[in-house]
Each structure stands twice: as structure tokens, then as C-alpha cells.
Motif scaffolding. Structure first.
Motif, mmCIF file in Angstrom:
data_model
loop_
_atom_site.group_PDB
_atom_site.id
_atom_site.type_symbol
_atom_site.label_atom_id
_atom_site.label_comp_id
_atom_site.label_asym_id
_atom_site.label_seq_id
_atom_site.Cartn_x
_atom_site.Cartn_y
_atom_site.Cartn_z
ATOM 1 N N SER A 117 0.800 -1.225 0.000
ATOM 2 C CA SER A 117 0.000 0.000 0.000
ATOM 3 C C SER A 117 0.836 1.279 0.000
ATOM 4 C CB SER A 117 -0.967 0.014 1.192
ATOM 5 O OG SER A 117 -0.265 0.190 2.402
ATOM 6 N N THR A 118 2.120 1.209 0.353
ATOM 7 C CA THR A 118 2.933 2.427 0.409
ATOM 8 C C THR A 118 3.886 2.577 -0.767
ATOM 9 O OG1 THR A 118 4.564 1.341 1.833
ATOM 10 C CG2 THR A 118 2.829 2.643 2.918
ATOM 11 N N LEU A 119 4.006 1.556 -1.613
ATOM 12 C CA LEU A 119 4.882 1.763 -2.755
ATOM 13 C C LEU A 119 4.157 2.592 -3.798
ATOM 14 C CD1 LEU A 119 4.325 -0.178 -5.503
ATOM 15 C CD2 LEU A 119 5.135 -1.917 -3.955
ATOM 16 N N ARG A 120 4.911 3.410 -4.487
ATOM 17 C CA ARG A 120 4.367 4.244 -5.567
ATOM 18 C C ARG A 120 4.760 3.583 -6.878
ATOM 19 N NH1 ARG A 120 4.661 10.417 -3.540
ATOM 20 N NH2 ARG A 120 4.188 9.984 -1.360
ATOM 21 N N ARG A 121 3.843 3.630 -7.838
ATOM 22 C CA ARG A 121 4.059 2.910 -9.093
ATOM 23 C C ARG A 121 3.727 3.808 -10.275
ATOM 24 N NH1 ARG A 121 3.072 -3.230 -10.248
ATOM 25 N NH2 ARG A 121 4.265 -3.228 -8.351
ATOM 26 N N THR A 122 4.543 3.699 -11.309
ATOM 27 C CA THR A 122 4.274 4.343 -12.586
ATOM 28 C C THR A 122 4.750 3.390 -13.674
ATOM 29 O OG1 THR A 122 4.448 6.430 -13.804
ATOM 30 C CG2 THR A 122 6.461 5.628 -12.753
ATOM 31 N N THR A 123 4.600 3.795 -14.935
ATOM 32 C CA THR A 123 5.023 2.957 -16.052
ATOM 33 C C THR A 123 6.100 3.680 -16.843
ATOM 34 O OG1 THR A 123 2.812 1.990 -16.182
ATOM 35 C CG2 THR A 123 4.222 1.714 -18.109
ATOM 36 N N CYS A 124 7.143 2.963 -17.198
ATOM 37 C CA CYS A 124 8.213 3.540 -18.013
ATOM 38 C C CYS A 124 7.696 3.813 -19.423
ATOM 39 C CB CYS A 124 9.384 2.559 -18.127
ATOM 40 S SG CYS A 124 10.227 2.200 -16.586
ATOM 41 N N ASP A 125 8.101 4.962 -19.984
ATOM 42 C CA ASP A 125 7.719 5.246 -21.370
ATOM 43 C C ASP A 125 8.656 4.485 -22.317
ATOM 44 O OD1 ASP A 125 10.084 6.760 -21.696
ATOM 45 O OD2 ASP A 125 9.050 8.676 -21.491
ATOM 46 N N ALA A 126 8.423 4.596 -23.610
ATOM 47 C CA ALA A 126 9.181 3.829 -24.602
ATOM 48 C C ALA A 126 10.683 4.099 -24.547
ATOM 49 C CB ALA A 126 8.646 4.104 -26.001
ATOM 50 N N SER A 127 11.063 5.313 -24.128
ATOM 51 C CA SER A 127 12.494 5.647 -24.051
ATOM 52 C C SER A 127 13.129 5.148 -22.756
ATOM 53 C CB SER A 127 12.701 7.150 -24.202
ATOM 54 O OG SER A 127 12.190 7.827 -23.067
ATOM 55 N N GLY A 128 12.315 4.571 -21.853
ATOM 56 C CA GLY A 128 12.841 4.060 -20.586
ATOM 57 C C GLY A 128 12.813 5.070 -19.465
ATOM 58 N N SER A 129 12.082 6.165 -19.651
ATOM 59 C CA SER A 129 12.008 7.219 -18.633
ATOM 60 C C SER A 129 10.793 7.016 -17.726
ATOM 61 C CB SER A 129 11.907 8.588 -19.289
ATOM 62 O OG SER A 129 13.069 8.866 -20.030
ATOM 63 N N PHE A 130 10.939 7.474 -16.496
ATOM 64 C CA PHE A 130 9.850 7.429 -15.519
ATOM 65 C C PHE A 130 10.014 8.602 -14.571
ATOM 66 C CE2 PHE A 130 13.309 4.724 -14.090
ATOM 67 C CZ PHE A 130 13.576 5.195 -12.813
ATOM 68 N N SER A 131 8.919 8.970 -13.880
ATOM 69 C CA SER A 131 8.986 10.094 -12.954
ATOM 70 C C SER A 131 7.955 9.932 -11.844
ATOM 71 C CB SER A 131 8.734 11.403 -13.704
ATOM 72 O OG SER A 131 8.937 12.508 -12.844
ATOM 73 N N PHE A 132 8.371 10.318 -10.643
ATOM 74 C CA PHE A 132 7.503 10.324 -9.468
ATOM 75 C C PHE A 132 7.485 11.745 -8.905
ATOM 76 C CE2 PHE A 132 9.236 6.041 -9.735
ATOM 77 C CZ PHE A 132 8.111 5.249 -9.599
ATOM 78 N N PRO A 133 6.389 12.481 -9.098
ATOM 79 C CA PRO A 133 6.298 13.833 -8.532
ATOM 80 C C PRO A 133 5.791 13.790 -7.088
ATOM 81 C CG PRO A 133 4.389 13.381 -9.909
ATOM 82 C CD PRO A 133 5.273 12.153 -9.980
ATOM 83 N N ARG A 134 5.912 14.915 -6.406
ATOM 84 C CA ARG A 134 5.363 15.121 -5.053
ATOM 85 C C ARG A 134 5.838 14.064 -4.037
ATOM 86 N NH1 ARG A 134 1.728 15.822 -8.753
ATOM 87 N NH2 ARG A 134 0.490 13.966 -8.339
ATOM 88 N N VAL A 135 7.135 13.777 -4.058
ATOM 89 C CA VAL A 135 7.714 12.775 -3.165
ATOM 90 C C VAL A 135 8.174 13.468 -1.876
ATOM 91 C CG1 VAL A 135 9.592 11.086 -2.914
ATOM 92 C CG2 VAL A 135 8.449 11.378 -5.132
ATOM 93 N N PRO A 136 7.765 12.942 -0.710
ATOM 94 C CA PRO A 136 8.225 13.548 0.547
ATOM 95 C C PRO A 136 9.690 13.207 0.829
ATOM 96 C CG PRO A 136 6.903 11.611 1.016
ATOM 97 C CD PRO A 136 6.850 11.830 -0.482
ATOM 98 N N ASP A 137 10.323 14.032 1.673
ATOM 99 C CA ASP A 137 11.698 13.776 2.098
ATOM 100 C C ASP A 137 11.793 12.384 2.717
ATOM 101 O OD1 ASP A 137 12.223 16.374 1.343
ATOM 102 O OD2 ASP A 137 12.626 17.112 3.374
ATOM 103 N N GLY A 138 12.884 11.683 2.393
ATOM 104 C CA GLY A 138 13.124 10.370 2.978
ATOM 105 C C GLY A 138 14.006 9.523 2.081
ATOM 106 N N VAL A 139 14.243 8.314 2.533
ATOM 107 C CA VAL A 139 15.034 7.356 1.764
ATOM 108 C C VAL A 139 14.061 6.411 1.059
ATOM 109 C CG1 VAL A 139 16.744 5.499 1.902
ATOM 110 C CG2 VAL A 139 17.001 7.531 3.338
ATOM 111 N N TRP A 140 14.318 6.190 -0.218
ATOM 112 C CA TRP A 140 13.448 5.387 -1.073
ATOM 113 C C TRP A 140 14.281 4.394 -1.877
ATOM 114 C CZ3 TRP A 140 8.108 6.323 -1.246
ATOM 115 C CH2 TRP A 140 7.682 7.497 -0.632
ATOM 116 N N TYR A 141 13.619 3.367 -2.365
ATOM 117 C CA TYR A 141 14.209 2.440 -3.327
ATOM 118 C C TYR A 141 13.486 2.615 -4.653
ATOM 119 C CZ TYR A 141 16.384 0.201 0.607
ATOM 120 O OH TYR A 141 17.129 -0.032 1.728
ATOM 121 N N VAL A 142 14.250 2.790 -5.732
ATOM 122 C CA VAL A 142 13.696 2.842 -7.075
ATOM 123 C C VAL A 142 13.952 1.477 -7.703
ATOM 124 C CG1 VAL A 142 13.784 3.990 -9.322
ATOM 125 C CG2 VAL A 142 14.285 5.294 -7.240
#
Length: 177
Positions: A117-142
Motif C-alpha cells: 500500500s505504500t509503494l508508488r508505481r508508474t510505467t516507463c515510457d518507450a524511451s525508458g524514462s519514468f517520474s515520481f512527482p510530489r515525493v516527501p523527504d526520505g530514503v526510497w528504493y527505485v
């Protein structure tokens, strides 16, 4: 003459032991159990909206061809003891890693519901790019995967992970692997 039956018996025993070890080498590993469930207080911070953005690209080269994570999920996982144990089980450490498709996936008994429930998910575009906006301060795993069909429709590529520390309303750029 008594040594011949003894020698044959020992040879048969060693052969059986060798076959037993060979059979065990092809048995898939049992599901991993992560013994520490997530404590809600440990990841509450990750549910908030923040001023940071985590953007990245994931590619792998095979010969002259560059493959991307296009169409694959990219995940942003908040740091916790559970997440660190999970990353270590998959990648061998909790800082940065890749796991080849040929190794197969690591199976877990079950995922902690708070992890899901706490992981954030998006889909990579054709060029292999991805983005997560509005991320709070902290340590994350991509995490994400770059996969393609190799010879004989064999899965090629693999999964990848990088730990990032996000602070101060910044844009953090990640290149995987």
C-alpha cells in the motif's frame, strides 16, 4: 575377492550421493520469508505529499541494441527494515543492484500489506524514462525491470534497484542499472 563387492558398494553409494546432490541443484529455492513486518510508524512519512521529484531512466545494452524499461512498472518503495530485507533477498544488498532474468524471480511467502500500500508505481515510457512527482523527504528504493526475448524466446535482461535519499524539494535523477 571380498574387496570387489565392497568397492562396488562404495562406488554405488558415492554415485547415489552425487545424483542426490545433482537433483537438489535443480530444485527451485523455497519462498523467502521476511521475518520483520513493517511497523506503520516506520513508513507513515511516505504517505504524505512532498516537494521532491524522482525521475529516471532504465536501459540495458545487448550487443549493439539498447533495451529500455518501456511498458514495465517503475516503483518507488519507502525505506523500512522490511524493504531493506526484501532488497537484500532480491539483489544481494540494499544499496544498488541488478538481478538477471535468467536467475528467475525471488518468491516471497507473502507481501506485507503495508509494503504494497505504500509503494508508488508508474510505467516507463518507450524511451525508458519514468517520474515520481510530489515525493516527501526520505530514503526510497527505485526499482524496475528491463526485459526482452532472447534466442529461443528465453527471457533476457533483468530487474534493477537503487537506494536514493530525497530531501529539500529537489529533483533527483536516477540512472539504472
Amino acid at each position: 575377492m571380498k574387496t570387489l563387492p565392497l568397492a562396488l558398494g562404495l562406488a554405488a553409494a558415492f554415485a547415489a550421493a552425487g545424483c542426490s546432490q545433482l537433483d537438489q541443484a535443480f530444485v527451485p529455492p523455497p519462498p523467502s520469508a521476511l521475518s520483520q513486518p513493517i511497523q506503520a510508524a516506520e513508513i507513515d512519512w511516505s504517505r504524505r505529499s512532498g516537494a521532491n521529484t524522482v525521475s529516471g531512466i532504465a536501459t540495458m545494452k545487448a550487443g549493439d541494441t539498447t533495451h529500455t524499461c518501456g511498458g514495465q512498472a517503475a516503483n518507488l518503495v519507502p525505506d523500512s527494515a522490511y524493504a531493506r530485507a526484501r532488497m537484500t533477498a532480491i539483489f544481494g544488498n540494499d544499496q544498488r543492484g541488478t538481478r538477471a532474468s535468467a536467475q528467475g524471480p525471488v518468491k516471497f511467502d507473502r507481501d506485507d500489506p503495508l509494503y504494497v500500500s505504500t509503494l508508488r508505481r508508474t510505467t516507463c515510457d518507450a524511451s525508458g524514462s519514468f517520474s515520481f512527482p510530489r515525493v516527501p523527504d526520505g530514503v526510497w528504493y527505485v526499482t524496475t525491470s528491463v526485459k526482452w526475448d532472447g534466442p529461443g524466446d528465453r527471457a533476457e535482461g533483468g530487474s534493477m534497484m537503487k537506494r536514493v535519499d530525497v530531501r529539500g524539494g529537489k529533483l533527483v535523477k536516477v540512472t539504472l542499472p
